[in-house]
Motif scaffolding. Structure first.
Motif, PDB file in Angstrom:
ATOM      1  N   ARG A 129      -9.110 -47.112  63.730  1.00  0.00           N
ATOM      2  CA  ARG A 129      -8.364 -46.241  62.819  1.00  0.00           C
ATOM      3  C   ARG A 129      -8.994 -46.310  61.433  1.00  0.00           C
ATOM      4  O   ARG A 129      -9.372 -47.384  60.984  1.00  0.00           O
ATOM      5  CB  ARG A 129      -6.911 -46.685  62.741  1.00  0.00           C
ATOM      6  CG  ARG A 129      -6.157 -46.532  64.056  1.00  0.00           C
ATOM      7  CD  ARG A 129      -4.716 -46.967  63.878  1.00  0.00           C
ATOM      8  NE  ARG A 129      -3.902 -46.709  65.037  1.00  0.00           N
ATOM      9  CZ  ARG A 129      -3.346 -45.529  65.324  1.00  0.00           C
ATOM     10  NH1 ARG A 129      -3.520 -44.502  64.547  1.00  0.00           N
ATOM     11  NH2 ARG A 129      -2.601 -45.403  66.406  1.00  0.00           N
ATOM     12  N   ASP A 130      -9.101 -45.202  60.780  1.00  0.00           N
ATOM     13  CA  ASP A 130      -9.656 -45.119  59.423  1.00  0.00           C
ATOM     14  C   ASP A 130     -11.072 -45.665  59.320  1.00  0.00           C
ATOM     15  O   ASP A 130     -11.494 -46.076  58.248  1.00  0.00           O
ATOM     16  CB  ASP A 130      -8.772 -45.863  58.413  1.00  0.00           C
ATOM     17  CG  ASP A 130      -7.557 -45.058  57.994  1.00  0.00           C
ATOM     18  OD1 ASP A 130      -7.465 -43.872  58.380  1.00  0.00           O
ATOM     19  OD2 ASP A 130      -6.715 -45.605  57.284  1.00  0.00           O
ATOM     20  N   GLY A 131     -11.784 -45.739  60.419  1.00  0.00           N
ATOM     21  CA  GLY A 131     -13.165 -46.199  60.384  1.00  0.00           C
ATOM     22  C   GLY A 131     -13.338 -47.688  60.177  1.00  0.00           C
ATOM     23  O   GLY A 131     -14.457 -48.176  60.122  1.00  0.00           O
ATOM     24  N   LEU A 132     -12.232 -48.449  60.068  1.00  0.00           N
ATOM     25  CA  LEU A 132     -12.332 -49.881  59.787  1.00  0.00           C
ATOM     26  C   LEU A 132     -11.312 -50.733  60.527  1.00  0.00           C
ATOM     27  O   LEU A 132     -11.509 -51.924  60.695  1.00  0.00           O
ATOM     28  CB  LEU A 132     -12.139 -50.135  58.283  1.00  0.00           C
ATOM     29  CG  LEU A 132     -13.141 -49.516  57.336  1.00  0.00           C
ATOM     30  CD1 LEU A 132     -12.657 -49.668  55.911  1.00  0.00           C
ATOM     31  CD2 LEU A 132     -14.494 -50.163  57.509  1.00  0.00           C
ATOM     32  N   LEU A 133     -10.208 -50.144  60.929  1.00  0.00           N
ATOM     33  CA  LEU A 133      -9.118 -50.917  61.510  1.00  0.00           C
ATOM     34  C   LEU A 133      -9.248 -50.931  63.030  1.00  0.00           C
ATOM     35  O   LEU A 133      -9.180 -49.890  63.673  1.00  0.00           O
ATOM     36  CB  LEU A 133      -7.767 -50.305  61.142  1.00  0.00           C
ATOM     37  CG  LEU A 133      -7.530 -49.933  59.682  1.00  0.00           C
ATOM     38  CD1 LEU A 133      -6.183 -49.263  59.520  1.00  0.00           C
ATOM     39  CD2 LEU A 133      -7.650 -51.140  58.799  1.00  0.00           C
ATOM     40  N   VAL A 134      -9.423 -52.110  63.609  1.00  0.00           N
ATOM     41  CA  VAL A 134      -9.536 -52.232  65.060  1.00  0.00           C
ATOM     42  C   VAL A 134      -8.190 -52.708  65.599  1.00  0.00           C
ATOM     43  O   VAL A 134      -7.664 -53.733  65.166  1.00  0.00           O
ATOM     44  CB  VAL A 134     -10.653 -53.212  65.467  1.00  0.00           C
ATOM     45  CG1 VAL A 134     -10.723 -53.356  66.985  1.00  0.00           C
ATOM     46  CG2 VAL A 134     -11.995 -52.757  64.914  1.00  0.00           C
ATOM     47  N   THR A 135      -7.636 -51.927  66.537  1.00  0.00           N
ATOM     48  CA  THR A 135      -6.348 -52.267  67.142  1.00  0.00           C
ATOM     49  C   THR A 135      -6.459 -52.210  68.656  1.00  0.00           C
ATOM     50  O   THR A 135      -7.389 -51.617  69.208  1.00  0.00           O
ATOM     51  CB  THR A 135      -5.223 -51.317  66.667  1.00  0.00           C
ATOM     52  OG1 THR A 135      -5.492 -49.995  67.138  1.00  0.00           O
ATOM     53  CG2 THR A 135      -5.094 -51.313  65.149  1.00  0.00           C
ATOM     54  N   PHE A 136      -5.486 -52.827  69.314  1.00  0.00           N
ATOM     55  CA  PHE A 136      -5.400 -52.824  70.774  1.00  0.00           C
ATOM     56  C   PHE A 136      -3.968 -52.461  71.135  1.00  0.00           C
ATOM     57  O   PHE A 136      -3.024 -53.120  70.696  1.00  0.00           O
ATOM     58  CB  PHE A 136      -5.761 -54.207  71.336  1.00  0.00           C
ATOM     59  CG  PHE A 136      -5.662 -54.302  72.826  1.00  0.00           C
ATOM     60  CD1 PHE A 136      -6.652 -53.765  73.637  1.00  0.00           C
ATOM     61  CD2 PHE A 136      -4.584 -54.930  73.425  1.00  0.00           C
ATOM     62  CE1 PHE A 136      -6.563 -53.857  75.033  1.00  0.00           C
ATOM     63  CE2 PHE A 136      -4.481 -55.031  74.807  1.00  0.00           C
ATOM     64  CZ  PHE A 136      -5.473 -54.491  75.611  1.00  0.00           C
ATOM     65  N   ALA A 137      -3.816 -51.398  71.931  1.00  0.00           N
ATOM     66  CA  ALA A 137      -2.484 -50.927  72.309  1.00  0.00           C
ATOM     67  C   ALA A 137      -2.248 -51.160  73.791  1.00  0.00           C
ATOM     68  O   ALA A 137      -3.115 -50.888  74.624  1.00  0.00           O
ATOM     69  CB  ALA A 137      -2.349 -49.441  71.990  1.00  0.00           C
ATOM     70  N   THR A 138      -1.059 -51.688  74.093  1.00  0.00           N
ATOM     71  CA  THR A 138      -0.669 -51.924  75.475  1.00  0.00           C
ATOM     72  C   THR A 138       0.848 -52.019  75.546  1.00  0.00           C
ATOM     73  O   THR A 138       1.484 -52.512  74.605  1.00  0.00           O
ATOM     74  CB  THR A 138      -1.321 -53.205  76.037  1.00  0.00           C
ATOM     75  OG1 THR A 138      -1.012 -53.327  77.423  1.00  0.00           O
ATOM     76  CG2 THR A 138      -0.880 -54.441  75.305  1.00  0.00           C
ATOM     77  N   SER A 139       1.420 -51.512  76.604  1.00  0.00           N
ATOM     78  CA  SER A 139       2.864 -51.613  76.853  1.00  0.00           C
ATOM     79  C   SER A 139       3.722 -51.187  75.662  1.00  0.00           C
ATOM     80  O   SER A 139       4.741 -51.812  75.370  1.00  0.00           O
ATOM     81  CB  SER A 139       3.214 -53.052  77.259  1.00  0.00           C
ATOM     82  OG  SER A 139       2.455 -53.457  78.356  1.00  0.00           O
ATOM     83  N   GLY A 140       3.292 -50.154  74.959  1.00  0.00           N
ATOM     84  CA  GLY A 140       4.080 -49.632  73.852  1.00  0.00           C
ATOM     85  C   GLY A 140       3.923 -50.367  72.528  1.00  0.00           C
ATOM     86  O   GLY A 140       4.586 -50.030  71.557  1.00  0.00           O
ATOM     87  N   PHE A 141       3.049 -51.359  72.467  1.00  0.00           N
ATOM     88  CA  PHE A 141       2.800 -52.094  71.221  1.00  0.00           C
ATOM     89  C   PHE A 141       1.353 -51.909  70.812  1.00  0.00           C
ATOM     90  O   PHE A 141       0.468 -51.765  71.658  1.00  0.00           O
ATOM     91  CB  PHE A 141       3.071 -53.594  71.415  1.00  0.00           C
ATOM     92  CG  PHE A 141       4.508 -53.914  71.666  1.00  0.00           C
ATOM     93  CD1 PHE A 141       5.413 -54.047  70.610  1.00  0.00           C
ATOM     94  CD2 PHE A 141       4.979 -54.085  72.954  1.00  0.00           C
ATOM     95  CE1 PHE A 141       6.738 -54.337  70.854  1.00  0.00           C
ATOM     96  CE2 PHE A 141       6.306 -54.369  73.209  1.00  0.00           C
ATOM     97  CZ  PHE A 141       7.193 -54.500  72.155  1.00  0.00           C
TER      98      PHE A 141
END
Length: 126
Positions: free
Chosen positions: A66-78
């Motif tokens: 996200r935004d070219g810098l934010l690394v996230t991991f999504a699973t089970s609605g979180f």
């Protein structure tokens, strides 16, 4: 013909102007609210089979940049912040799904480095 040196007040004004300009640009870049979560991330479905060492207790999820810098991991609605920048923007640490390493023992967790690197590669494609 000798070159004249600008008066000291002119140097001070120029320095102040450039310093103020840098401050305004910095404030503008950082002005987005910590509650603002970008809406269109670059995404990639990932699973345990895709990695040498899977660091999560869930079998799969969606890796996002996200935004070219934010690394996230999504699973089970979180959605969890994988890097500090994502966590600073309000995404929770992945502690709830982060696996303990049986080989390291002492309560240490599996390295999340491989997932982070893959997420940062997503960021470079945006």
């Amino acid at each position: 013909m000798s070159e004249e040196t600008p008066p000291s007040w002119a140097k001070a004004c120029a320095t102040a102007f450039f310093g103020l300009s840098a401050l305004v640009v910095t404030i503008a870049l950082l002005s987005s609210s910590a509650d603002d979560k970008p809406s269109s991330p670059t995404r990639e479905q990932v699973a345990a089979a895709d990695f040498a060492k899977w660091p999560f207790t869930v079998p799969d999820g969606e890796l996002r940049c996200r935004d070219g810098l934010l690394v996230t991991f999504a699973t089970s609605g979180f959605e969890y912040g994988i890097n500090g920048m994502a966590q600073d923007r309000g995404y929770p640490r992945p502690d709830a799904i982060w696996a303990y390493s049986p080989s390291l023992g002492h309560g240490l967790k599996v390295s999340i480095d491989e997932v982070l690197k893959r997420g940062l590669r997503l960021c470079r494609t945006t």
